[in-house]
Design an enzyme around this catalytic site. Structure first.
Site, short mmCIF file in Angstrom:
data_model
loop_
_atom_site.label_atom_id
_atom_site.label_comp_id
_atom_site.label_asym_id
_atom_site.label_seq_id
_atom_site.Cartn_x
_atom_site.Cartn_y
_atom_site.Cartn_z
N GLY A 243 -41.98 -3.59 11.22
CA GLY A 243 -41.76 -2.93 9.94
C GLY A 243 -42.87 -1.95 9.55
O GLY A 243 -43.06 -1.67 8.38
N GLY A 244 -43.60 -1.44 10.57
CA GLY A 244 -44.64 -0.44 10.31
C GLY A 244 -45.91 -0.99 9.68
O GLY A 244 -46.80 -0.22 9.29
N LYS B 57 -53.87 5.15 22.44
CA LYS B 57 -54.07 6.54 22.06
C LYS B 57 -53.07 6.89 20.96
O LYS B 57 -51.89 6.52 21.05
CB LYS B 57 -53.80 7.40 23.31
N TYR B 58 -53.55 7.55 19.91
CA TYR B 58 -52.63 8.01 18.87
C TYR B 58 -52.16 9.41 19.24
O TYR B 58 -52.97 10.32 19.41
CB TYR B 58 -53.30 8.03 17.50
N HIS C 127 -39.74 9.60 17.68
CA HIS C 127 -39.42 8.19 17.94
C HIS C 127 -37.99 8.17 18.49
O HIS C 127 -37.04 8.46 17.77
CB HIS C 127 -39.53 7.38 16.66
N LYS D 157 -38.97 3.94 9.12
CA LYS D 157 -37.83 4.84 9.26
C LYS D 157 -37.09 5.04 7.94
O LYS D 157 -36.91 4.09 7.19
CB LYS D 157 -36.84 4.24 10.28
N GLU E 181 -42.15 -0.47 22.20
CA GLU E 181 -41.94 -1.89 21.95
C GLU E 181 -40.47 -2.22 22.13
O GLU E 181 -39.63 -1.33 22.24
CB GLU E 181 -42.39 -2.30 20.54
N ARG F 119 -33.39 -7.90 18.29
CA ARG F 119 -32.43 -8.21 17.22
C ARG F 119 -31.55 -7.00 16.99
O ARG F 119 -31.79 -5.95 17.57
CB ARG F 119 -33.21 -8.50 15.93
P1 ADP Z 1 -35.40 -1.42 12.44
O1 ADP Z 1 -36.35 -1.57 13.60
O2 ADP Z 1 -34.16 -2.22 12.52
O3 ADP Z 1 -35.25 -0.02 12.05
P2 ADP Z 1 -37.28 -2.01 10.37
O4 ADP Z 1 -38.54 -1.80 11.14
O5 ADP Z 1 -36.96 -1.12 9.26
O6 ADP Z 1 -36.05 -2.15 11.32
O7 ADP Z 1 -37.22 -3.51 9.89
C1 ADP Z 1 -35.99 -4.12 9.58
C2 ADP Z 1 -36.20 -5.20 8.59
O8 ADP Z 1 -36.90 -6.26 9.18
C3 ADP Z 1 -36.98 -4.76 7.39
O9 ADP Z 1 -36.47 -5.47 6.32
C4 ADP Z 1 -38.40 -5.20 7.74
O10 ADP Z 1 -39.14 -5.44 6.57
C5 ADP Z 1 -38.12 -6.45 8.52
N1 ADP Z 1 -39.08 -6.73 9.58
C6 ADP Z 1 -39.28 -6.03 10.70
N2 ADP Z 1 -40.18 -6.63 11.48
C7 ADP Z 1 -40.58 -7.75 10.83
C8 ADP Z 1 -41.50 -8.80 11.12
N3 ADP Z 1 -42.18 -8.85 12.25
N4 ADP Z 1 -41.63 -9.78 10.22
C9 ADP Z 1 -40.93 -9.75 9.09
N5 ADP Z 1 -40.05 -8.81 8.77
C10 ADP Z 1 -39.88 -7.82 9.61
P1 ADP Z 2 -43.36 -1.64 14.44
O1 ADP Z 2 -43.40 -2.89 15.26
O2 ADP Z 2 -44.00 -1.81 13.12
O3 ADP Z 2 -42.01 -1.02 14.41
P2 ADP Z 2 -44.12 0.38 16.41
O4 ADP Z 2 -45.07 0.04 17.50
O5 ADP Z 2 -42.69 0.46 16.75
O6 ADP Z 2 -44.32 -0.64 15.22
O7 ADP Z 2 -44.57 1.73 15.73
C1 ADP Z 2 -44.00 2.16 14.51
C2 ADP Z 2 -44.17 3.68 14.37
O8 ADP Z 2 -45.56 4.04 14.42
C3 ADP Z 2 -43.53 4.47 15.48
O9 ADP Z 2 -42.17 4.72 15.23
C4 ADP Z 2 -44.35 5.73 15.49
O10 ADP Z 2 -43.94 6.62 14.49
C5 ADP Z 2 -45.74 5.23 15.13
N1 ADP Z 2 -46.58 5.00 16.33
C6 ADP Z 2 -46.73 3.82 16.98
N2 ADP Z 2 -47.56 3.95 18.03
C7 ADP Z 2 -47.95 5.24 18.06
C8 ADP Z 2 -48.81 6.02 18.91
N3 ADP Z 2 -49.46 5.47 19.94
N4 ADP Z 2 -48.98 7.33 18.62
C9 ADP Z 2 -48.33 7.90 17.58
N5 ADP Z 2 -47.51 7.23 16.74
C10 ADP Z 2 -47.32 5.92 16.98
MG MG Z 3 -40.96 -0.34 16.05
#
Ligand code: ADP
Ligand code: ADP
Ligand code: MG
Length: 450
Positions: free
Chosen positions: A166-167, A203-204, A210, A239, A290, A294
């Site tokens: 969830g970022g 690395k960022y 995405h 997102k 990643e 689900r």
């Molecule tokens: P998607 O990857 O489906 O686009 P989001 O990243 O927006 O989803 O997360 C979907 C929902 O799950 C949101 O309500 C978010 O707060 C929740 N969520 C995502 N990852 C986790 C987590 N590791 N623990 C708890 N809630 C999570």
């Molecule tokens: P989450 O588990 O919270 O969804 P992600 O690893 O999927 O986390 O990353 C969420 C967002 O963060 C990505 O969709 C992207 O926009 C940004 N992000 C993650 N890793 C990088 C990276 N190495 N460089 C630039 N942006 C990143």
């Molecule tokens: Mg993600």
């Protein structure tokens, strides 16, 4: 093989309604669970049966495993659908279901465990020849070693929570001076949000796209990939709007993403529904980011362009049925966009719970609304602020955009603030219309009120 008789949905809001709809079409009975504050929720009204599982606080209700399992036993449910969020990515919950002889509609507990250990998942992918963003090999141990890794890969870097989602639990670090503080902040946030402070760095890469690929796998391990979704319109790594197909992905690139996704699923011995997330940079490099173990919020855009009901497919796969369609028969047709409508101020994104005093939902050609709200419903402050998903379909991207703009104009939700005005601004922005956007887009266009 017979389908399940009765499915308990361990979730709330729009995704609970979405699962109930799939079950009804399949002729499966449904059980809704709800917290005390959700008594008047739409999922409670639509399900065949409903059972209260505790107070509003999530730890006491939607995350309360014993309470949910008792509800399944009392109602004689033979399967549980976890939706997204809450217990959907909890391997102990998946195991507890099996122990109670209740099918968990999702991947294996091992799949979930690996997906929830993002640093480890990266290592596994790397081993199988799928490119990953350069970074620490696994989780970080001490600060001195971390500094050395950061210097080697070069700033900017991103600190990420291995158990994150969830970022949350993420920090971009632009120079050495900020590293120490960022590690402490990310660890604290990760501990608070996920009960696990493990971190990794990579690395960022600024201004990426995405791109993610939906997969579905049957019990024999046959993998179907359902094309990509572009989720680059993000705020704080979250997102806000998604589309399929991506406006910048060519047929050749689509094929490459698809192959990586299938390879990833095979490497992980993945089962059921999942999404492989990738970073796509300006030089057209593809990196595994990643795996989400689900159903995802944005699954409808894939349903619109593939014609496949992803939730029904997920339920069928969980009963052990084979994939309902072969890869070579799967074709993408047209274009679909989803706007996440949140109960939030459209420009500050501050939550705006409260009572909906007037409600009118758009319709007409190519419009779909997945929501759980109605006139007179009170959005509680306790949960995620997503209240509806507005989905547009068109024979091409232009028609999907035109229909979305038309539908955003029809949508009336009064009494609370929503992100509808935000989406109106994005949908009329020239860069969005031309497909020229990335994860840094919202900061650049500085989206303001109409
Ligand atoms: P998607 O990857 O489906 O686009 P989001 O990243 O927006 O989803 O997360 C979907 C929902 O799950 C949101 O309500 C978010 O707060 C929740 N969520 C995502 N990852 C986790 C987590 N590791 N623990 C708890 N809630 C999570
Ligand atoms: P989450 O588990 O919270 O969804 P992600 O690893 O999927 O986390 O990353 C969420 C967002 O963060 C990505 O969709 C992207 O926009 C940004 N992000 C993650 N890793 C990088 C990276 N190495 N460089 C630039 N942006 C990143
Ligand atoms: Mg993600």
């Amino acid at each position: 093989m017979p389908l399940f008789r009765k499915i308990l949905i361990a979730n709330r809001g729009e995704i609970a309604v979405r699962v109930i709809r799939a079950c009804r079409e399949l002729g499966i009975r449904t059980v809704a669970v709800y917290s005390e504050i959700d008594r008047g929720s739409m999922h409670v009204r639509l399900a065949d049966e409903a059972i209260c599982i505790g107070p509003a606080r999530v730890a006491d209700s939607y995350l309360n495993i014993p309470s949910i399992l008792s509800a399944a036993e009392v109602t004689d449910s033979d399967a549980i659908h976890p939706g997204y969020g809450f217990l959907s990515e909890n391997p102990q919950f998946a195991e507890a279901c099996s122990k109670s002889r209740i099918a968990f509609i999702g991947p294996t507990a091992d799949n979930i465990r690996l997906g929830g250990n993002k640093a480890r998942a990266k290592q596994v992918m790397k081993k199988h020849g799928i490119p990953v963003v350069p970074g620490s090999d696994g989780i970080l141990n001490d600060k001195k070693a971390t500094m050395a890794i950061a210097r080697k890969i070069g700033f900017p870097i991103i600190v990420k929570a291995s158990a994150g989602g969830g970022g949350r639990g993420m920090r971009v670090v632009y120079d050495e001076m900020q590293l120490d503080q960022a590690l402490t902040a990310a660890e604290t946030e990760a501990m608070a949000s996920f009960g696990n402070g493990d971190l990794y760095i990579e690395k960022y890469i600024p201004n990426i796209r995405h791109i993610e690929v939906q997969i579905a796998v049957d019990r024999e391990g046959n993998v179907l990939q359902l094309g990509e979704r572009d989720c680059s319109v993000q705020r704080r790594h979250q997102k806000l709007l998604e589309e399929s197909p991506s406006p910048i992905i060519t047929e050749k690139l689509r094929d490459k993403f698809g192959k990586y996704a299938v390879k990833a699923a095979e490497a992980l011995r993945y089962r059921n529904l999942g999404t492989i997330e990738f970073i796509f940079d300006k030089e057209e490099n593809i990196y595994f980011m990643e795996i989400n173990t689900r159903v995802q919020v944005e699954h409808p855009v894939t349903e619109m362009v593939t014609g496949i009901d992803i939730i029904k497919e997920q339920i069928r796969l969980a009963t052990g049925l084979p994939l309902s369609i072969k890869q070579r028969n799967m074709h993408l047709r047209g274009h679909s966009i989803e706007c996440r409508i949140n109960a939030e101020d459209p420009f500050t994104f501050v939550p705006s719970p409260g009572k909906i005093s007037f409600y009118y939902q758009p319709g007409g050609p190519g419009i779909r609304v997945d929501s759980s709200i109605y006139c007179g419903y009170t959005v509680p402050p306790h949960y995620d602020s997503l209240i509806a998903k507005l989905i547009a379909y068109g024979s091409n991207r232009k028609e999907a955009i035109d229909r979305m703009r038309r539908a955003l104009g029809e949508y009336r939700i009064e009494g609370i603030k929503t992100t509808i005005p935000f989406h109106k601004t994005v949908l009329s922005n020239p860069d969005f219309i031309s497909g020229n956007f990335d994860t840094g887009y919202l900061e650049r266009v500085n989206v303001k009120g109409p």
